[in-house]
Enzyme design. Structure first.
Site, short mmCIF file in Angstrom:
data_model
loop_
_atom_site.label_atom_id
_atom_site.label_comp_id
_atom_site.label_asym_id
_atom_site.label_seq_id
_atom_site.Cartn_x
_atom_site.Cartn_y
_atom_site.Cartn_z
CE LYS A 273 1.75 56.37 -13.25
NZ LYS A 273 2.29 55.69 -14.72
N GLY B 87 -7.90 55.31 -17.55
CA GLY B 87 -7.44 53.86 -17.54
C GLY B 87 -8.56 52.92 -17.19
CB SER B 88 -8.49 49.37 -16.18
OG SER B 88 -7.68 49.25 -15.01
CB THR B 89 -13.31 49.48 -14.56
OG1 THR B 89 -13.91 50.36 -15.66
CG2 THR B 89 -14.38 49.87 -13.40
CG ASP B 90 -10.62 45.90 -12.05
OD1 ASP B 90 -11.70 45.85 -12.04
OD2 ASP B 90 -10.19 44.66 -13.11
CB VAL B 91 -6.46 51.22 -12.25
CG1 VAL B 91 -5.52 52.27 -11.76
CG2 VAL B 91 -5.55 49.68 -12.61
N GLY B 92 -9.34 52.43 -11.46
CA GLY B 92 -9.95 53.47 -11.15
C GLY B 92 -10.50 53.40 -9.70
CB CYS C 206 -11.88 54.03 -23.39
SG CYS C 206 -10.42 54.06 -22.36
#
Length: 502
Positions: free
Chosen positions: A193, A246-251, A303
């Site tokens: 994706k 990607g971002s830590t929150d999404v991870g 990053c």
């Protein structure tokens, strides 16, 4: 103020016709089941480039079904490693043959500097990465074990299965191949994706993969949004592994979804707030160049950007003056202009986020040394921005801004530098500038980060593992460590003749 290039892109490079806008599933370009599309935007001017088929859960289901069939019954995992490597080499050659069009797609879709895409991202991040793993595909083997009892045993390394890749918008080509290449070499089948901001090059690579002879179902590309297509990948019961950058929150959300479904393993390369430590013995001019490169490369949308720069007090004032001088000569503008070093931020959302952090820095009492404003009145351009008099607890020194914003701070001793470098929830990368080998070795071993660059920055290579400590994630991209992420270890044990096990 930073310089601005106002040239029209057509005066530098011919913008290619957009050829591929549909989902790529089971070897074919297809519309989404819902028929929905979304706009991909040119960050140079905010205009629509094309409408892209929007993948959702049902489309991910189709892609997984194709990938599962290709893995369970298709030729790819059953080929010799040499045969897989040969096809991957052909794909690398096709990428080289289309380098200019691919570079233009990443420039128009993501605001990346065209010349850097053409000379770095496409040939090295794509073609050379493919060749590295193609060369490793026939060197996957286990070990013969020396057992402590009357047993003979060996290990096999087998492909983990169907892999879901969710890649970011800041390096669409580099991250596509950092993930896909080792997975293909291992014999896995994949669903990718791409980020909704930058789907164009991923779809072109799907086309080239078909031409190279990668069997249907092995490589599937499904553009879409994180909460729909991305969530479907993370929670899918028939996907065996997920790799995300990607971002830590999404991870964190991906990790939870993977655990709640089939407990699939995940590899996460997440945020960063990387320090660059400049010691008194450094060449100030070169160190200032390195510091600017570390934060402004790819317009700070990386990053590992050196967003926190710590300078020893003996050279701090001279260093600060050099930074101001050099930043004012940094050319911002049209990414197709060969003289430009910094293009637009990827989209309006990121543009606004960066500007809001700059306002935070002002309110918190940091001194705006240079920059801090948009450039021009069209597109998403921001001046190289440097704050001084920054305190480590300030938001601009703790949060990942993901833009051309540097927090400049001072330190006294080596111990102070190490403490400050580690004063973050992240641990992705760090840089050290010194001529003293003892300092370099001591500080390298003391910073909790996945990669340390000494007297250089962004020293990436296909053979060098890259990934994070702490909240920068776990797992590694690149190197043989990445290949091993896509392999299961199976032990086979048999009794030795006349052993008590018979």
């Amino acid at each position: 103020m930073a310089s601005l290039s106002n040239g029209q892109p057509e005066s530098f490079v011919k913008i290619p016709t957009i050829k591929f806008t549909k989902l790529f599933i089971n070897g074919e370009f297809v519309d989404s089941i819902s028929g929905k599309t979304f706009e991909t935007i040119d960050p140079r001017n905010g205009e629509i480039i094309a409408r892209i088929a929007e993948g959702d859960k049902e489309d991910i289901d189709l892609a997984v079904k194709a990938a599962r069939e290709a893995f369970d019954h298709g030729p790819w995992p059953r080929m010799s490693g040499a045969a897989r490597g040969k096809i991957m080499m052909k794909l690398a050659d096709l990428i080289d043959q289309n380098v200019e069009e691919l570079a233009a797609l990443d420039a128009i879709d993501g605001g990346k500097v065209y010349t850097l895409c053409k000379t770095l991202d496409i040939p090295y991040g794509a073609a050379n990465t493919l060749r590295y793993y193609a060369g490793a595909a026939d060197k996957i083997h286990g070990d013969v074990l020396k057992m402590s009892r009357e047993l003979h045993a060996y290990t096999l390394r087998e492909p983990i299965g169907v892999v879901g890749h969710i890649i970011p918008w800041n390096a669409p080509t580099v991250m596509f191949f950092a993930k896909v290449s080792p997975a293909l070499a291992a014999g896995c089948t994949v669903i990718i994706k791409p980020a909704e901001q930058t789907p164009l090059s991923a779809l072109f690579y799907a086309h080239l993969a078909k031409l190279a002879g990668i069997p249907d179902g092995v490589l599937n590309v499904v553009p879409g949004f994180g909460p729909t297509a991305g969530a479907a990948i993370s929670s899918h019961m028939d996907i065996d592994m997920v790799s995300f950058t990607g971002s830590t929150d999404v991870g964190r959300e991906i990790m939870l979804a993977a655990a709640r479904s089939n407990l699939k393993p995940v590899s996460l390369e997440l945020g960063g707030k990387s320090p660059l430590l400049v010691f008194d013995d450094a060449d100030v001019d070169k160190a200032a160049d390195l510091a600017l490169f570390g934060i402004l490369f790819n317009k700070g949308e990386i990053c590992a950007a050196s967003s926190r720069v710590f300078v020893q007090e003996g050279i701090y004032e001279e260093f600060e003056k050099k930074l101001v001088e050099k930043s004012k000569a940094w050319l911002v503008g049209d990414p197709f202009d060969p003289n430009v070093r910094q293009g637009p931020q990827v989209d309006n959302k990121q543009f606004d986020k960066i500007l809001s952090y700059i306002e935070h820095g002002k309110r918190e009492g940091a001194t705006l040394l240079v920059g801090g404003k948009p450039v021009g009145n069209k597109g998403y351009y921001i001046e190289p921005t440097i704050f001084t008099n920054v305190k480590e607890e300030m938001i601009i020194a703790q949060d990942e801004i993901f833009g051309p914003v540097m927090a400049l701070m001072k330190f006294k001793t080596i111990e102070d530098a190490i403490k400050s470098a580690n004063n973050t929830k992240y641990g992705l990368a760090a840089g050290i500038v010194t001529q003293n080998l003892d300092i370099a070795n001591t500080v390298s071993r003391s910073i909790r980060a996945g990669i340390i660059w000494v007297n250089c920055y962004y020293g990436f290579d296909s053979d060098c593992p890259y990934g994070g400590y702490k909240m920068s994630g776990f797992g590694r991209e690149l190197g043989l460590e990445a290949l091993n992420s896509y392999l299961q270890v199976k032990s086979v044990v048999t009794p030795i003749y006349n052993s008590p096990w018979l």
